[in-house]
Design a protein around this motif. Sequence first.
Motif, short mmCIF file in Angstrom:
data_model
loop_
_atom_site.label_atom_id
_atom_site.label_comp_id
_atom_site.label_asym_id
_atom_site.label_seq_id
_atom_site.Cartn_x
_atom_site.Cartn_y
_atom_site.Cartn_z
N LEU A 149 36.22 41.72 44.68
CA LEU A 149 35.76 41.45 43.31
C LEU A 149 36.45 42.39 42.32
CD1 LEU A 149 32.41 40.16 42.46
CD2 LEU A 149 33.06 42.15 41.15
N GLN A 150 36.57 43.66 42.68
CA GLN A 150 37.24 44.61 41.77
C GLN A 150 38.71 44.25 41.60
OE1 GLN A 150 35.94 46.66 39.76
NE2 GLN A 150 33.87 46.39 40.58
N ARG A 151 39.35 43.85 42.70
CA ARG A 151 40.76 43.43 42.63
C ARG A 151 40.91 42.25 41.68
NH1 ARG A 151 41.39 43.73 48.15
NH2 ARG A 151 41.17 41.48 48.38
N ARG A 152 39.98 41.31 41.79
CA ARG A 152 40.05 40.11 40.94
C ARG A 152 39.83 40.47 39.47
NH1 ARG A 152 39.64 34.72 43.34
NH2 ARG A 152 40.05 34.99 45.54
N LEU A 153 38.95 41.44 39.21
CA LEU A 153 38.70 41.83 37.80
C LEU A 153 39.95 42.48 37.18
CD1 LEU A 153 35.01 43.13 37.97
CD2 LEU A 153 35.85 41.05 36.87
N ASP A 154 40.66 43.30 37.97
CA ASP A 154 41.91 43.90 37.47
C ASP A 154 42.93 42.82 37.13
OD1 ASP A 154 40.91 46.39 37.83
OD2 ASP A 154 41.91 46.76 39.77
N ILE A 155 43.02 41.85 38.05
CA ILE A 155 44.01 40.79 37.86
C ILE A 155 43.67 39.93 36.64
CG2 ILE A 155 44.94 38.69 38.93
CD1 ILE A 155 44.66 40.23 41.64
N ILE A 156 42.37 39.73 36.41
CA ILE A 156 41.94 38.91 35.26
C ILE A 156 42.50 39.48 33.96
CG2 ILE A 156 39.91 38.39 33.82
CD1 ILE A 156 38.41 38.00 36.57
N GLU A 157 42.41 40.80 33.82
CA GLU A 157 42.91 41.41 32.57
C GLU A 157 44.40 41.15 32.40
OE1 GLU A 157 41.36 44.73 30.73
OE2 GLU A 157 40.03 45.27 32.40
N ARG A 158 45.13 41.23 33.50
CA ARG A 158 46.58 40.97 33.42
C ARG A 158 46.87 39.50 33.10
NH1 ARG A 158 48.53 43.11 38.78
NH2 ARG A 158 46.56 44.24 38.96
N GLU A 159 46.06 38.62 33.70
CA GLU A 159 46.27 37.17 33.46
C GLU A 159 46.00 36.80 32.00
OE1 GLU A 159 45.48 35.08 37.76
OE2 GLU A 159 43.76 35.49 36.48
N LEU A 160 44.99 37.44 31.42
CA LEU A 160 44.62 37.11 30.03
C LEU A 160 45.78 37.38 29.07
CD1 LEU A 160 40.94 38.43 29.93
CD2 LEU A 160 41.70 36.05 29.78
N ALA A 161 46.63 38.32 29.43
CA ALA A 161 47.78 38.65 28.58
C ALA A 161 48.77 37.48 28.49
CB ALA A 161 48.48 39.89 29.11
N HIS A 162 48.68 36.54 29.44
CA HIS A 162 49.60 35.39 29.44
C HIS A 162 49.09 34.22 28.60
CE1 HIS A 162 52.43 36.60 32.67
NE2 HIS A 162 51.42 37.40 32.99
#
Length: 200
Positions: A149-162
Amino acid sequence: MSQGSGTGRLIVLSGPSGSGKSTVIARALAAGDLPIRRSVSVTTRPPRPGERNGVDYYFWSPAQFDEALQNGEFLEWAEIHGHRYGTLKREVESHLRQGYSVLLEIDVQGAQQIRQQFPEVTTIFLEAPSLADYERRLRQRGTEDEASLQRRLDIIERELAHAPQYDLRLVNRDLEQTVAQLRQLLRTIISRSPKAPSGA
Ligand code: 5GP
Protein backbone atom coordinates in the motif's frame (compact mmCIF):
# COMPACT_ATOMS: atom_id res chain seq x y z
CA MET A 1 -1.01 -2.08 -36.97
CA SER A 2 -2.99 0.89 -38.19
CA GLN A 3 -5.92 2.60 -36.61
CA GLY A 4 -6.77 4.68 -39.61
CA SER A 5 -8.30 2.13 -41.98
CA GLY A 6 -11.40 1.08 -40.04
CA THR A 7 -13.95 2.92 -37.96
CA GLY A 8 -12.59 1.79 -34.61
CA ARG A 9 -10.71 4.25 -32.43
CA LEU A 10 -8.00 3.68 -29.88
CA ILE A 11 -8.69 5.17 -26.44
CA VAL A 12 -6.37 5.07 -23.43
CA LEU A 13 -7.59 5.49 -19.89
CA SER A 14 -5.03 5.82 -17.12
CA GLY A 15 -5.44 6.61 -13.47
CA PRO A 16 -3.57 5.84 -10.28
CA SER A 17 -4.49 2.85 -8.10
CA GLY A 18 -7.49 3.93 -6.08
CA SER A 19 -8.85 6.33 -8.71
CA GLY A 20 -11.67 3.86 -9.27
CA LYS A 21 -10.58 3.17 -12.85
CA SER A 22 -11.57 -0.48 -13.17
CA THR A 23 -15.00 0.04 -11.60
CA VAL A 24 -15.75 3.13 -13.69
CA ILE A 25 -14.74 1.37 -16.92
CA ALA A 26 -16.66 -1.80 -16.09
CA ARG A 27 -19.80 0.23 -15.33
CA ALA A 28 -19.42 2.47 -18.36
CA LEU A 29 -19.22 -0.52 -20.72
CA ALA A 30 -21.57 -2.89 -18.84
CA ALA A 31 -24.65 -2.24 -20.94
CA GLY A 32 -22.77 -3.26 -24.09
CA ASP A 33 -24.49 -0.48 -26.02
CA LEU A 34 -21.27 1.33 -26.98
CA PRO A 35 -19.20 -0.16 -29.82
CA ILE A 36 -16.15 -0.24 -27.57
CA ARG A 37 -14.28 -3.21 -26.17
CA ARG A 38 -11.83 -3.12 -23.27
CA SER A 39 -8.52 -4.75 -24.13
CA VAL A 40 -7.68 -7.52 -21.64
CA SER A 41 -4.03 -7.11 -20.63
CA VAL A 42 -1.46 -9.70 -19.69
CA THR A 43 0.05 -9.51 -16.21
CA THR A 44 2.59 -11.51 -14.24
CA ARG A 45 1.00 -10.50 -10.94
CA PRO A 46 -1.08 -13.11 -9.14
CA PRO A 47 -4.87 -12.79 -9.39
CA ARG A 48 -6.72 -10.98 -6.59
CA PRO A 49 -9.74 -12.74 -5.08
CA GLY A 50 -12.57 -12.71 -7.59
CA GLU A 51 -10.40 -11.87 -10.61
CA ARG A 52 -10.85 -14.19 -13.57
CA ASN A 53 -8.27 -15.26 -16.13
CA GLY A 54 -9.18 -13.94 -19.56
CA VAL A 55 -11.70 -11.49 -18.13
CA ASP A 56 -9.81 -9.16 -15.79
CA TYR A 57 -6.36 -10.10 -17.09
CA TYR A 58 -4.54 -12.95 -18.74
CA PHE A 59 -2.48 -14.18 -15.79
CA TRP A 60 0.82 -15.41 -17.21
CA SER A 61 4.07 -16.65 -15.71
CA PRO A 62 7.20 -14.47 -16.12
CA ALA A 63 8.54 -17.06 -18.61
CA GLN A 64 5.40 -16.80 -20.77
CA PHE A 65 5.68 -13.01 -20.64
CA ASP A 66 9.37 -13.15 -21.69
CA GLU A 67 8.57 -15.36 -24.64
CA ALA A 68 5.77 -13.10 -25.90
CA LEU A 69 8.03 -10.09 -25.45
CA GLN A 70 10.78 -11.71 -27.50
CA ASN A 71 8.26 -12.58 -30.20
CA GLY A 72 7.14 -8.96 -30.44
CA GLU A 73 3.59 -9.75 -29.33
CA PHE A 74 3.11 -6.63 -27.19
CA LEU A 75 1.89 -3.25 -28.39
CA GLU A 76 3.25 -1.77 -25.16
CA TRP A 77 4.32 -3.05 -21.79
CA ALA A 78 5.58 -1.78 -18.44
CA GLU A 79 6.85 -2.96 -15.09
CA ILE A 80 4.63 -1.72 -12.28
CA HIS A 81 4.83 -2.59 -8.57
CA GLY A 82 7.37 -5.31 -9.38
CA HIS A 83 5.17 -7.08 -11.92
CA ARG A 84 4.94 -6.79 -15.69
CA TYR A 85 1.84 -5.75 -17.61
CA GLY A 86 1.34 -5.64 -21.35
CA THR A 87 -1.18 -5.10 -24.13
CA LEU A 88 -1.24 -7.86 -26.75
CA LYS A 89 -1.27 -6.69 -30.36
CA ARG A 90 -3.62 -9.51 -31.33
CA GLU A 91 -6.16 -8.52 -28.65
CA VAL A 92 -6.40 -4.95 -29.98
CA GLU A 93 -6.28 -5.97 -33.64
CA SER A 94 -9.11 -8.45 -33.31
CA HIS A 95 -11.47 -5.84 -31.79
CA LEU A 96 -10.52 -3.20 -34.38
CA ARG A 97 -10.99 -5.73 -37.18
CA GLN A 98 -14.53 -6.34 -35.96
CA GLY A 99 -15.22 -2.61 -36.13
CA TYR A 100 -15.02 -1.88 -32.40
CA SER A 101 -13.10 0.91 -30.74
CA VAL A 102 -10.67 -0.33 -28.11
CA LEU A 103 -10.19 1.01 -24.61
CA LEU A 104 -6.78 0.39 -23.08
CA GLU A 105 -6.71 0.61 -19.30
CA ILE A 106 -2.98 1.11 -18.88
CA ASP A 107 -0.52 3.08 -16.78
CA VAL A 108 1.28 6.33 -17.66
CA GLN A 109 4.34 4.51 -19.11
CA GLY A 110 2.15 2.46 -21.44
CA ALA A 111 0.16 5.56 -22.45
CA GLN A 112 3.41 7.23 -23.51
CA GLN A 113 4.32 4.26 -25.72
CA ILE A 114 0.86 4.24 -27.35
CA ARG A 115 0.96 8.01 -27.97
CA GLN A 116 4.28 7.61 -29.80
CA GLN A 117 2.95 4.82 -32.02
CA PHE A 118 -0.55 6.20 -32.55
CA PRO A 119 -0.60 10.01 -32.38
CA GLU A 120 -4.33 9.90 -33.15
CA VAL A 121 -5.13 8.09 -29.88
CA THR A 122 -7.37 9.88 -27.37
CA THR A 123 -6.10 9.69 -23.81
CA ILE A 124 -8.14 10.13 -20.63
CA PHE A 125 -6.77 10.49 -17.10
CA LEU A 126 -9.04 9.55 -14.20
CA GLU A 127 -8.14 10.87 -10.79
CA ALA A 128 -9.55 10.89 -7.26
CA PRO A 129 -10.48 14.29 -5.74
CA SER A 130 -7.53 14.31 -3.31
CA LEU A 131 -4.51 12.28 -2.18
CA ALA A 132 -6.37 11.19 0.98
CA ASP A 133 -9.05 9.58 -1.21
CA TYR A 134 -6.52 7.22 -2.81
CA GLU A 135 -5.38 5.92 0.56
CA ARG A 136 -8.95 5.48 1.80
CA ARG A 137 -9.98 3.62 -1.37
CA LEU A 138 -6.91 1.37 -1.34
CA ARG A 139 -7.55 0.49 2.31
CA GLN A 140 -11.21 -0.21 1.61
CA ARG A 141 -10.27 -2.54 -1.20
CA GLY A 142 -8.22 -4.49 1.33
CA THR A 143 -6.18 -6.32 -1.29
CA GLU A 144 -2.79 -4.81 -0.39
CA ASP A 145 -0.57 -5.46 2.59
CA GLU A 146 0.87 -2.37 4.32
CA ALA A 147 4.19 -2.38 2.42
CA SER A 148 2.46 -2.74 -0.93
CA LEU A 149 0.00 0.00 0.00
CA GLN A 150 2.81 2.43 0.85
CA ARG A 151 4.58 1.58 -2.42
CA ARG A 152 1.38 2.29 -4.33
CA LEU A 153 0.90 5.64 -2.56
CA ASP A 154 4.42 6.76 -3.57
CA ILE A 155 3.77 5.74 -7.14
CA ILE A 156 0.42 7.58 -7.19
CA GLU A 157 2.16 10.91 -6.56
CA ARG A 158 4.54 10.27 -9.44
CA GLU A 159 1.70 9.22 -11.75
CA LEU A 160 -0.30 12.37 -10.99
CA ALA A 161 2.54 14.42 -12.45
CA HIS A 162 1.71 12.89 -15.87
CA ALA A 163 -1.93 14.01 -15.86
CA PRO A 164 -1.29 17.21 -17.90
CA GLN A 165 -0.08 15.06 -20.83
CA TYR A 166 -3.58 13.59 -21.28
CA ASP A 167 -6.18 14.94 -23.72
CA LEU A 168 -9.01 14.72 -21.18
CA ARG A 169 -9.20 14.57 -17.38
CA LEU A 170 -11.98 13.26 -15.18
CA VAL A 171 -12.22 13.63 -11.41
CA ASN A 172 -14.03 10.72 -9.75
CA ARG A 173 -16.08 12.47 -7.02
CA ASP A 174 -19.19 10.39 -7.38
CA LEU A 175 -19.27 6.99 -9.09
CA GLU A 176 -22.59 7.35 -10.92
CA GLN A 177 -21.72 10.82 -12.15
CA THR A 178 -18.24 9.76 -13.29
CA VAL A 179 -19.63 6.76 -15.16
CA ALA A 180 -22.12 9.05 -16.91
CA GLN A 181 -19.37 11.55 -17.76
CA LEU A 182 -17.10 8.82 -19.12
CA ARG A 183 -19.91 7.40 -21.26
CA GLN A 184 -20.55 10.85 -22.68
CA LEU A 185 -16.84 11.33 -23.44
CA LEU A 186 -16.62 7.92 -25.10
CA ARG A 187 -19.67 8.64 -27.27
CA THR A 188 -18.09 11.91 -28.38
CA ILE A 189 -14.71 10.30 -29.11
CA ILE A 190 -16.11 7.50 -31.22
CA SER A 191 -18.47 9.77 -33.14
CA ARG A 192 -15.96 12.35 -34.27
CA SER A 193 -13.44 11.92 -37.05
CA PRO A 194 -9.93 10.86 -36.04
CA LYS A 195 -7.64 13.46 -34.51
CA ALA A 196 -5.29 14.88 -37.16
CA PRO A 197 -1.76 13.52 -36.88
CA SER A 198 0.38 15.96 -34.91
CA GLY A 199 2.31 18.34 -37.15
CA ALA A 200 -0.35 18.14 -39.88
P1 5GP B 1 -3.48 -3.55 -10.97
O1 5GP B 1 -2.39 -4.46 -10.53
O2 5GP B 1 -3.97 -2.65 -9.84
O3 5GP B 1 -4.61 -4.26 -11.67
O4 5GP B 1 -2.88 -2.56 -12.06
C1 5GP B 1 -1.74 -1.81 -11.77
C2 5GP B 1 -1.50 -0.82 -12.90
O5 5GP B 1 -1.20 -1.51 -14.10
C3 5GP B 1 -2.70 0.07 -13.23
O6 5GP B 1 -2.24 1.42 -13.33
C4 5GP B 1 -3.15 -0.44 -14.57
O7 5GP B 1 -3.75 0.59 -15.36
C5 5GP B 1 -1.85 -0.86 -15.17
N1 5GP B 1 -2.00 -1.79 -16.29
C6 5GP B 1 -2.87 -2.79 -16.43
N2 5GP B 1 -2.69 -3.42 -17.59
C7 5GP B 1 -1.67 -2.78 -18.22
C8 5GP B 1 -1.02 -2.95 -19.49
O8 5GP B 1 -1.34 -3.81 -20.30
N3 5GP B 1 -0.01 -2.09 -19.76
C9 5GP B 1 0.39 -1.11 -18.92
N4 5GP B 1 1.38 -0.31 -19.31
N5 5GP B 1 -0.21 -0.92 -17.74
C10 5GP B 1 -1.23 -1.74 -17.39
